[in-house]
Motif scaffolding. Structure first.
Motif, PDB file in Angstrom:
ATOM      1  N   ILE B  97      46.375   5.065 -15.244  1.00  0.00           N
ATOM      2  CA  ILE B  97      44.949   5.292 -15.484  1.00  0.00           C
ATOM      3  C   ILE B  97      44.611   6.733 -15.104  1.00  0.00           C
ATOM      4  O   ILE B  97      45.010   7.221 -14.051  1.00  0.00           O
ATOM      5  CB  ILE B  97      44.093   4.290 -14.685  1.00  0.00           C
ATOM      6  CG1 ILE B  97      44.330   2.880 -15.238  1.00  0.00           C
ATOM      7  CG2 ILE B  97      42.612   4.670 -14.742  1.00  0.00           C
ATOM      8  CD1 ILE B  97      43.522   1.796 -14.572  1.00  0.00           C
ATOM      9  N   VAL B  98      43.900   7.397 -15.989  1.00  0.00           N
ATOM     10  CA  VAL B  98      43.549   8.808 -15.802  1.00  0.00           C
ATOM     11  C   VAL B  98      42.098   8.919 -15.334  1.00  0.00           C
ATOM     12  O   VAL B  98      41.217   8.227 -15.848  1.00  0.00           O
ATOM     13  CB  VAL B  98      43.722   9.578 -17.129  1.00  0.00           C
ATOM     14  CG1 VAL B  98      43.221  11.009 -16.999  1.00  0.00           C
ATOM     15  CG2 VAL B  98      45.181   9.572 -17.563  1.00  0.00           C
ATOM     16  N   THR B  99      41.878   9.766 -14.338  1.00  0.00           N
ATOM     17  CA  THR B  99      40.525  10.015 -13.842  1.00  0.00           C
ATOM     18  C   THR B  99      40.175  11.479 -14.062  1.00  0.00           C
ATOM     19  O   THR B  99      40.988  12.354 -13.788  1.00  0.00           O
ATOM     20  CB  THR B  99      40.456   9.725 -12.322  1.00  0.00           C
ATOM     21  OG1 THR B  99      40.921   8.396 -12.094  1.00  0.00           O
ATOM     22  CG2 THR B  99      39.031   9.838 -11.808  1.00  0.00           C
ATOM     23  N   PRO B 106      42.620  16.590 -14.778  1.00  0.00           N
ATOM     24  CA  PRO B 106      42.515  15.144 -14.571  1.00  0.00           C
ATOM     25  C   PRO B 106      43.688  14.673 -13.718  1.00  0.00           C
ATOM     26  O   PRO B 106      44.696  15.368 -13.615  1.00  0.00           O
ATOM     27  CB  PRO B 106      42.637  14.572 -15.987  1.00  0.00           C
ATOM     28  CG  PRO B 106      42.550  15.709 -16.923  1.00  0.00           C
ATOM     29  CD  PRO B 106      42.854  16.952 -16.179  1.00  0.00           C
ATOM     30  N   THR B 107      43.528  13.511 -13.100  1.00  0.00           N
ATOM     31  CA  THR B 107      44.629  12.974 -12.301  1.00  0.00           C
ATOM     32  C   THR B 107      45.028  11.608 -12.844  1.00  0.00           C
ATOM     33  O   THR B 107      44.229  10.917 -13.480  1.00  0.00           O
ATOM     34  CB  THR B 107      44.233  12.821 -10.817  1.00  0.00           C
ATOM     35  OG1 THR B 107      43.177  11.861 -10.711  1.00  0.00           O
ATOM     36  CG2 THR B 107      43.792  14.141 -10.229  1.00  0.00           C
ATOM     37  N   ASN B 109      46.904   7.857 -11.835  1.00  0.00           N
ATOM     38  CA  ASN B 109      47.258   6.990 -10.707  1.00  0.00           C
ATOM     39  C   ASN B 109      48.687   6.486 -10.877  1.00  0.00           C
ATOM     40  O   ASN B 109      48.930   5.491 -11.568  1.00  0.00           O
ATOM     41  CB  ASN B 109      46.268   5.827 -10.614  1.00  0.00           C
ATOM     42  CG  ASN B 109      46.496   4.993  -9.366  1.00  0.00           C
ATOM     43  OD1 ASN B 109      47.516   5.131  -8.689  1.00  0.00           O
ATOM     44  ND2 ASN B 109      45.552   4.112  -9.066  1.00  0.00           N
ATOM     45  N   LEU B 111      50.436   5.603  -8.271  1.00  0.00           N
ATOM     46  CA  LEU B 111      50.637   4.617  -7.209  1.00  0.00           C
ATOM     47  C   LEU B 111      50.493   3.208  -7.783  1.00  0.00           C
ATOM     48  O   LEU B 111      51.116   2.273  -7.305  1.00  0.00           O
ATOM     49  CB  LEU B 111      49.591   4.839  -6.104  1.00  0.00           C
ATOM     50  CG  LEU B 111      49.493   3.816  -4.984  1.00  0.00           C
ATOM     51  CD1 LEU B 111      50.682   3.913  -4.055  1.00  0.00           C
ATOM     52  CD2 LEU B 111      48.201   3.990  -4.184  1.00  0.00           C
ATOM     53  N   HIS B 135      48.078   8.370  -5.882  1.00  0.00           N
ATOM     54  CA  HIS B 135      47.079   7.745  -6.748  1.00  0.00           C
ATOM     55  C   HIS B 135      46.266   8.823  -7.457  1.00  0.00           C
ATOM     56  O   HIS B 135      45.395   8.516  -8.263  1.00  0.00           O
ATOM     57  CB  HIS B 135      46.197   6.780  -5.956  1.00  0.00           C
ATOM     58  CG  HIS B 135      45.297   7.452  -4.962  1.00  0.00           C
ATOM     59  ND1 HIS B 135      45.771   8.129  -3.868  1.00  0.00           N
ATOM     60  CD2 HIS B 135      43.947   7.551  -4.907  1.00  0.00           C
ATOM     61  CE1 HIS B 135      44.746   8.611  -3.183  1.00  0.00           C
ATOM     62  NE2 HIS B 135      43.628   8.279  -3.788  1.00  0.00           N
ATOM     63  N   GLN B 136      46.514  10.087  -7.116  1.00  0.00           N
ATOM     64  CA  GLN B 136      45.803  11.194  -7.772  1.00  0.00           C
ATOM     65  C   GLN B 136      46.784  12.293  -8.151  1.00  0.00           C
ATOM     66  O   GLN B 136      46.736  13.393  -7.618  1.00  0.00           O
ATOM     67  CB  GLN B 136      44.730  11.752  -6.832  1.00  0.00           C
ATOM     68  CG  GLN B 136      43.607  10.770  -6.581  1.00  0.00           C
ATOM     69  CD  GLN B 136      42.617  11.264  -5.540  1.00  0.00           C
ATOM     70  OE1 GLN B 136      42.978  11.952  -4.600  1.00  0.00           O
ATOM     71  NE2 GLN B 136      41.359  10.896  -5.711  1.00  0.00           N
ATOM     72  N   VAL B 139      47.517  15.810 -13.731  1.00  0.00           N
ATOM     73  CA  VAL B 139      48.186  15.811 -15.047  1.00  0.00           C
ATOM     74  C   VAL B 139      47.405  16.700 -15.999  1.00  0.00           C
ATOM     75  O   VAL B 139      46.438  17.340 -15.627  1.00  0.00           O
ATOM     76  CB  VAL B 139      48.298  14.397 -15.657  1.00  0.00           C
ATOM     77  CG1 VAL B 139      49.311  13.567 -14.926  1.00  0.00           C
ATOM     78  CG2 VAL B 139      46.960  13.715 -15.716  1.00  0.00           C
TER      79      VAL B 139
END
Lengths: 84, 146
Positions: B97-99, B106-107, B109, B111, B135-136, B139
């Motif tokens: 999942i990208v945040t 963006p990061t 997850n 983990l 988890h971060q 990317v």
């Protein structure tokens, strides 16, 4: 951080209602037993971090941001897949 | 064709046969069990779209596209949720999942990879207990090294 040394079978209390007992130690792992009221959430920290991250990831991404993400990853794929 | 009300990525219709069941939901979204995996054209990024709450939609990337040496781990309880036996990993798709970060790239997850068995249409977000991956994990576009 408070550091307490305990053996298997011993406990610590957190506040009035939470008890954490050391049940077993073996193979580099510790087995904990936790007694707490039902309304106290108990989570592995990684699960908590992932939950927070999930909330952030899904929170109100605008269609504009989607397009940006899409564009960024389109570009990064091009960078990642050179003809070797 | 079933209908989604208002997906952020503009998808409106879907085939109910495409639904992926997450028997345990996702952390912080335990009550959401039905998702669609939507691919966005021309991009590595996809969308994990909740069927029941159309406003919930996670950007996802295949981990293999970003980190080919990622070492998967599948604990017994997650294997059970996916209904896969033994050490079977064939047919499993690993997504992160990208945040969007407020500043910086963006990061993803790493983990807690989202593992999907496309054949059985089952998924789980498998939270690792080792500290191997963040988890971060940043990317996205990085400066090309000179």
């Amino acid at each position: 951080m408070l550091v307490i040394r305990r053996r298997a079978g011993e406990s610590v209390l957190v506040g009035d209602s939470v008890e954490i007992e050391i049940l077993d130690l073996s193979g580099g792992q510790v087995k904990l037993g936790i007694r707490a009221p039902r309304e106290v959430p108990i989570l592995r920290k990684e699960v908590h971090l992932t939950g927070e991250q999930n909330r952030r990831a899904s929170a109100g991404i605008t269609s504009e941001q989607w397009r940006q993400l899409q564009k960024q990853f389109e570009d990064s794929l091009k960078h990642m897949a050179p003809d070797r | 064709m079933a209908q989604l009300e208002s997906s952020p990525i503009g998808q409106s219709g879907f085939d109910p046969g495409q639904i992926i069941e997450f028997p345990a939901g996702l952390p912080a979204f335990e009550d959401l069990r039905r998702f669609l995996l939507l691919a966005l054209d021309g991009s590595a990024i996809g969308a994990l779209q909740s069927v029941d709450r159309p406003e919930i939609c996670f950007p996802v990337i295949p981990i293999a596209a970003i980190k080919p040496d990622y070492e998967m781990e599948l604990p017994p309880e997650d294997r059970e949720l996916l209904a896969v036996a033994g050490h079977e990993t064939a047919g499993l798709l690993a997504l992160a999942i990208v945040t969007l970060a407020e500043s910086g790239p963006p990061t993803a997850n790493f983990l807690a990879p989202v593992l999907i068995h496309l054949g059985r249409r089952r998924g789980v977000q498998s939270v690792r207990s080792d500290a191997r991956y963040s988890h971060q994990h940043p990317v996205g576009p990085t400066e090309e090294p000179c």
